[in-house]
Design an enzyme around this catalytic site. Structure first.
Site, mmCIF file in Angstrom:
data_model
loop_
_atom_site.group_PDB
_atom_site.id
_atom_site.type_symbol
_atom_site.label_atom_id
_atom_site.label_comp_id
_atom_site.label_asym_id
_atom_site.label_seq_id
_atom_site.Cartn_x
_atom_site.Cartn_y
_atom_site.Cartn_z
ATOM 1 N N ASP A 80 1.585 -1.081 9.561
ATOM 2 C CA ASP A 80 1.119 -2.238 8.790
ATOM 3 C C ASP A 80 0.046 -2.999 9.552
ATOM 4 O OD1 ASP A 80 0.787 -4.301 7.046
ATOM 5 O OD2 ASP A 80 2.808 -5.097 7.212
ATOM 6 N N ASP A 295 -5.520 -4.497 4.320
ATOM 7 C CA ASP A 295 -4.102 -4.467 4.679
ATOM 8 C C ASP A 295 -3.476 -3.128 4.296
ATOM 9 O OD1 ASP A 295 -1.463 -5.000 5.220
ATOM 10 O OD2 ASP A 295 -1.260 -6.649 3.806
#
Length: 442
Positions: A80, A295
């Site tokens: 992430d 992201d």
């Protein structure tokens, strides 16, 4: 409505020769480490929601398999770029969900079985990190540093800040700080389980910072096994990357995430038509709200309300001859996707004829076209038609305070995070071709 399927992209080591992945190895002269990305379907609820994330559903996660501790324990962690603190579900004190996952093969970490595990004391510099959304606290009785994470569904996870040795494939070990958490979400019944999250943003406690990795990149494929992740520095002549600088305001702002990979969104185009969106709508305001983040922990892309409304109106206008709109004001998929259409069941939408949506940045652009534009809503029917929604969501409906570019729109795009020069590189490329050429080069 039945739960949507999740796609889990698994990373497995491609290179065989051991290479150090440490402070020295992260420098420009080191040969980068290459990993394959594989896709696998798992049920909804199978993957942990990334901590301290914006409040929306995460239906797709990139995961990496690592070995942690001495002797090494295999764990699978969500990769992430939007989170800092890495965390592992620790076997001690597991909740009911975690125990069920362990029974089905979840790779939770057992700190008591590791000779190199160490709790972080309250007085350490790591315990005073200001980059985490919620500052660490001190347990008065044990004098150990504690961390608490907030999840997308409103729940929280609590644990101790600790360190242990991490390995990526056969690389030499790296001591890294992480959260040793007492609870996490259920694992999948087919054995594809995640034991935690690998934080890859620019914060001091992220895995990127602790490993001193100054450049990493990936290509997410629309096929099952053709993607690639590259850790380390490499100039790839077959990739004509266009770079956009990372954006950082001069002064600290309360709603600006300063450790995210933020870029400047300058405009949006539908087909050949630029949307009439004022520059002020696309830029952060005086509080820092409105930044644009790249992201990997988010599936789709979210636009703030005014920009989303302009996109919705133009996309509906240009697709009117091709697709009947759903025309159901009460319907929204995952609370934020309400630009939806009816498509006869068993037939795909006319993806090749849809106008591409292009995000324009300072020095680069990202074009979303074809199959990446629409997503079939699982289980949703209108008579003999299925429901398909535009893969851009309205951030105001969630609500969010930022533009977020998810990894669904990064498919078949080489994305490079260059911390040395403070920039993000983008290049459209078929990931299977890139993987083949990369394998020949390294």
């Amino acid at each position: 409505m039945p739960p949507p399927l999740l796609v889990c992209l698994l990373l497995s080591l491609l290179v065989a020769a051991p290479r150090p992945w440490s402070a020295a190895a992260a420098g420009p002269a080191a040969k980068p480490r290459v990993f394959l990305l594989r896709a696998r379907q798992v049920p909804a609820g199978a993957l942990p929601r990334p901590p301290s994330k914006l409040r929306f559903h995460h239906n797709v996660s990139l995961t990496v398999s690592l070995a942690v501790g001495t002797p090494p324990q295999n764990v699978t962690m969500v990769l992430d770029t939007g989170s800092e603190l890495s965390w592992l579900l620790c076997a001690q004190g597991q909740g009911r969900q975690a125990e069920a996952g362990a029974a089905r093969g979840a790779s939770s970490f057992r700190p008591r079985a590791s000779a190199t595990f160490a709790a972080v004391p309250c007085g350490s510099a790591q315990c005073s990190s200001r980059d985490l959304p919620a500052p660490p606290s001190c347990d008065a009785a044990s004098r150990q540093c504690r961390v608490s994470l907030s999840y997308a569904d409103g729940s929280t996870s609590d644990g101790a800040l600790a360190t242990d040795v991490f390995a990526v494939g056969d690389a030499p070990l790296l001591r890294s700080a992480f959260g040793c958490m007492s609870s996490a979400y259920d694992s999948s019944p087919d054995g594809v389980a995640t034991a935690g999250l690998l934080g890859m943003n620019r914060g001091t406690l992220s895995f990127v910072s602790q490993a001193r990795t100054r450049r990493f990149s990936y290509c997410i494929s629309d096929r099952d096994d053709a993607g690639v992740l590259l850790l380390g520095h490499s100039d790839l002549p077959f990739l004509p990357l266009n770079y956009t600088p990372l954006y950082q305001p001069t002064l600290p702002l309360p709603y600006f995430d300063r450790v995210a990979y933020s870029v400047q969104l300058l405009g949006i185009r539908v087909g050949a038509r630029p949307l009439p969106i004022p520059a002020s709508v696309l830029a952060p305001d005086h509080t820092g709200a409105g930044q644009t983040m790249v992201d990997s922990g988010t599936q789709f892309t979210f636009l703030l309300g005014d920009a989303y409304s302009a996109l919705k109106a133009e996309f509906l206008k240009q697709t009117k001859p091709l697709l009947p709109a759903l025309d159901d004001p009460g319907f929204s998929f995952q609370e934020a996707f309400d630009t939806c259409f009816r498509v006869p069941a068993g037939r795909p939408p006319p993806s090749a004829r849809l106008p591409p949506v292009t995000l324009l940045f300072n020095g680069a652009e990202m074009s979303v076209a074809g199959d990446r534009l629409l997503y079939k809503v699982p289980g949703e029917r209108r008579g003999g038609d299925g429901v398909w929604c535009l893969t851009f969501g309205n951030a105001d409906m969630v609500p969010l305070t930022a533009y977020v570019i998810g990894h669904h729109h990064q498919m078949n795009v080489w994305v490079e995070y260059d911390l040395e020069r403070g920039r993000v590189g983008l290049a459209p490329v078929k990931c299977d071709v890139a993987s083949q050429r990369l394998g020949l080069m390294l």
